[in-house]
Enzyme design. Structure first.
Site, mmCIF file in Angstrom:
data_model
loop_
_atom_site.group_PDB
_atom_site.id
_atom_site.type_symbol
_atom_site.label_atom_id
_atom_site.label_comp_id
_atom_site.label_asym_id
_atom_site.label_seq_id
_atom_site.Cartn_x
_atom_site.Cartn_y
_atom_site.Cartn_z
ATOM 1 N N LYS A 162 1.015 -1.145 -0.160
ATOM 2 C CA LYS A 162 0.206 0.484 -0.077
ATOM 3 C C LYS A 162 0.635 1.157 -0.127
ATOM 4 O O LYS A 162 0.726 2.033 -0.735
ATOM 5 C CB LYS A 162 -1.101 0.353 1.368
ATOM 6 C CG LYS A 162 -1.902 -1.178 1.241
ATOM 7 C CD LYS A 162 -2.560 -0.978 2.310
ATOM 8 C CE LYS A 162 -2.243 -0.724 3.626
ATOM 9 N NZ LYS A 162 -1.767 -2.216 4.674
ATOM 10 N N ARG A 178 -0.255 -8.981 13.386
ATOM 11 C CA ARG A 178 -0.853 -7.308 12.079
ATOM 12 C C ARG A 178 -1.994 -8.846 11.301
ATOM 13 O O ARG A 178 -2.808 -8.134 10.707
ATOM 14 C CB ARG A 178 -0.109 -7.004 12.175
ATOM 15 C CG ARG A 178 1.090 -6.029 12.786
ATOM 16 C CD ARG A 178 2.102 -5.049 12.547
ATOM 17 N NE ARG A 178 1.771 -4.928 11.487
ATOM 18 C CZ ARG A 178 3.187 -4.786 9.961
ATOM 19 N NH1 ARG A 178 4.253 -5.372 10.468
ATOM 20 N NH2 ARG A 178 2.339 -3.881 9.806
ATOM 21 N N ARG A 184 -9.505 1.176 8.908
ATOM 22 C CA ARG A 184 -8.905 -0.155 9.021
ATOM 23 C C ARG A 184 -9.707 -1.129 10.281
ATOM 24 O O ARG A 184 -10.023 -1.645 9.836
ATOM 25 C CB ARG A 184 -7.870 -0.715 9.947
ATOM 26 C CG ARG A 184 -6.678 -0.719 8.991
ATOM 27 C CD ARG A 184 -5.211 0.114 9.840
ATOM 28 N NE ARG A 184 -4.338 -1.083 9.942
ATOM 29 C CZ ARG A 184 -3.494 -0.353 9.693
ATOM 30 N NH1 ARG A 184 -2.711 0.627 8.460
ATOM 31 N NH2 ARG A 184 -2.000 -1.845 9.074
ATOM 32 N N ARG A 235 11.599 -5.972 4.831
ATOM 33 C CA ARG A 235 12.134 -5.089 4.472
ATOM 34 C C ARG A 235 12.429 -4.038 5.503
ATOM 35 O O ARG A 235 12.407 -4.369 6.796
ATOM 36 C CB ARG A 235 10.043 -3.921 4.780
ATOM 37 C CG ARG A 235 10.076 -2.492 4.664
ATOM 38 C CD ARG A 235 8.109 -2.640 4.715
ATOM 39 N NE ARG A 235 6.820 -2.673 5.863
ATOM 40 C CZ ARG A 235 5.850 -2.503 5.874
ATOM 41 N NH1 ARG A 235 5.391 -2.567 4.933
ATOM 42 N NH2 ARG A 235 5.302 -2.708 6.997
ATOM 43 N N ARG A 269 11.506 -2.101 11.048
ATOM 44 C CA ARG A 269 10.428 -1.529 12.334
ATOM 45 C C ARG A 269 9.986 -2.715 13.373
ATOM 46 O O ARG A 269 10.074 -3.844 13.250
ATOM 47 C CB ARG A 269 8.658 -1.519 11.153
ATOM 48 C CG ARG A 269 9.159 0.190 10.626
ATOM 49 C CD ARG A 269 7.669 -0.404 9.620
ATOM 50 N NE ARG A 269 7.145 -0.541 10.452
ATOM 51 C CZ ARG A 269 5.546 -0.284 9.532
ATOM 52 N NH1 ARG A 269 5.128 0.084 8.331
ATOM 53 N NH2 ARG A 269 3.829 -1.120 9.700
HETATM 54 P P1 AMP Z 1 1.288 0.339 9.032
HETATM 55 O O1 AMP Z 1 2.372 0.903 9.089
HETATM 56 O O2 AMP Z 1 -0.025 1.178 8.443
HETATM 57 O O3 AMP Z 1 1.405 -1.858 8.664
HETATM 58 O O4 AMP Z 1 0.652 0.813 10.762
HETATM 59 C C1 AMP Z 1 1.508 0.261 12.025
HETATM 60 C C2 AMP Z 1 0.777 0.240 13.669
HETATM 61 O O5 AMP Z 1 0.009 1.843 13.594
HETATM 62 C C3 AMP Z 1 -0.192 -0.739 13.015
HETATM 63 O O6 AMP Z 1 -0.260 -1.987 13.573
HETATM 64 C C4 AMP Z 1 -1.787 -0.059 14.727
HETATM 65 O O7 AMP Z 1 -0.842 0.023 15.506
HETATM 66 C C5 AMP Z 1 -0.956 1.460 14.169
HETATM 67 N N1 AMP Z 1 -2.320 1.554 12.845
HETATM 68 C C6 AMP Z 1 -1.498 2.461 11.789
HETATM 69 N N2 AMP Z 1 -2.678 2.859 11.200
HETATM 70 C C7 AMP Z 1 -3.899 2.572 12.136
HETATM 71 C C8 AMP Z 1 -5.393 2.711 11.897
HETATM 72 N N3 AMP Z 1 -6.205 3.149 10.625
HETATM 73 N N4 AMP Z 1 -6.575 2.696 13.017
HETATM 74 C C9 AMP Z 1 -5.372 2.080 14.100
HETATM 75 N N5 AMP Z 1 -4.147 1.600 14.217
HETATM 76 C C10 AMP Z 1 -3.193 2.332 13.189
#
Ligand code: AMP
Length: 217
Positions: free
Chosen positions: A13, A171, A88, A127, A160
């Site tokens: 994404k 996740r 989400r 990554r 990360r």
């Molecule tokens: P990502 O970089 O999109 O994989 O997000 C990393 C982490 O940030 C996720 O595992 C959540 O803990 C938090 N996070 C990101 N976007 C959201 C969202 N829309 N709602 C809730 N938590 C989020």
């Protein structure tokens, strides 16, 4: 263009949203990036979000909805935005709808990037991201020229914390239970476009360009 990118962690994404941002005058809004910056800066939002993120769980809906509401009202989102990692949950999708209604705006489409779990795990464990400019690399598929150093800005690359194998499974489970129901929701609204997320970055990008062109036609 107002686009949502759905898809499990590691589906691509962020990479594809960055490409659309560079080429379609729309602003990438990644809730993950915003939250990570807040954690690093130790803001009040960051302090609230950190524990959820470290466990691979979702940050509470009301926090994320209000941060997205503020972000997409900024002038740089006036021409459009690409929501990467938001919504989400069903509650976040309702929150987004209310924000857009309030702005007199609507989504143009929702892309769902589909990738099998085995490939996601391979992508996530390899990554690496730049600590300075957030550029993304992969140890096997798109390694930096110098190990641990960003090609673009010479910042240090890091893994990360939530890309470690134990957290990845959490996740993926969160995605399946809380986020995947959005696929049906947006399908029913007639906004969903399925994108095959397996292949090279360029192949996936070409599928997305084709889908964007169909939406605009
Ligand atoms: P990502 O970089 O999109 O994989 O997000 C990393 C982490 O940030 C996720 O595992 C959540 O803990 C938090 N996070 C990101 N976007 C959201 C969202 N829309 N709602 C809730 N938590 C989020």
């Amino acid at each position: 263009m107002r686009i949502v990118f759905l898809g499990p962690p590691g589906a691509g994404k962020g990479t594809q949203a960055k490409f659309l941002e560079r080429n379609y005058a729309a602003c990438q809004v990644s809730t993950g990036d915003i939250l990570r910056e807040a954690v690093q800066a130790q803001t009040s939002l960051g302090r609230q979000a950190a524990q959820y993120m470290a466990r691979g769980e979702l940050v509470p809906d009301e926090l994320v909805v209000s941060l997205v509401g503020e972000r997409i009202r900024q002038p740089d989102c006036r021409n459009g935005f690409i929501l990467d990692g938001f919504p989400r949950t069903i509650a976040q999708a309702s929150g987004l709808e209310a924000i857009l209604q309030n702005m007199g705006a609507a989504l143009d489409c929702v892309f769902n990037l589909r990738v099998p779990d085995a490939i996601l795990i391979q992508r996530l464990t390899g990554r690496r991201a730049c600590s300075r400019c957030a550029a993304l690399y992969h140890l096997a598929f798109s390694p930096p020229q110098r190990e641990g150093i960003c090609d673009r800005c010479h910042g240090n690359l890091y893994q990360r914390e939530d890309d470690r194998e134990e957290t990845i499974q959490a996740r993926l489970n969160v995605y399946k239970t809380q986020t995947a129901p959005l696929i049906d929701l947006y399908r029913r609204k007639g906004l969903l476009k399925e994108i095959d997320g397996v292949g090279s970055m360029e192949e996936i990008r070409d599928r997305i360009i084709k889908a964007v062109n169909e939406v605009r036609a």
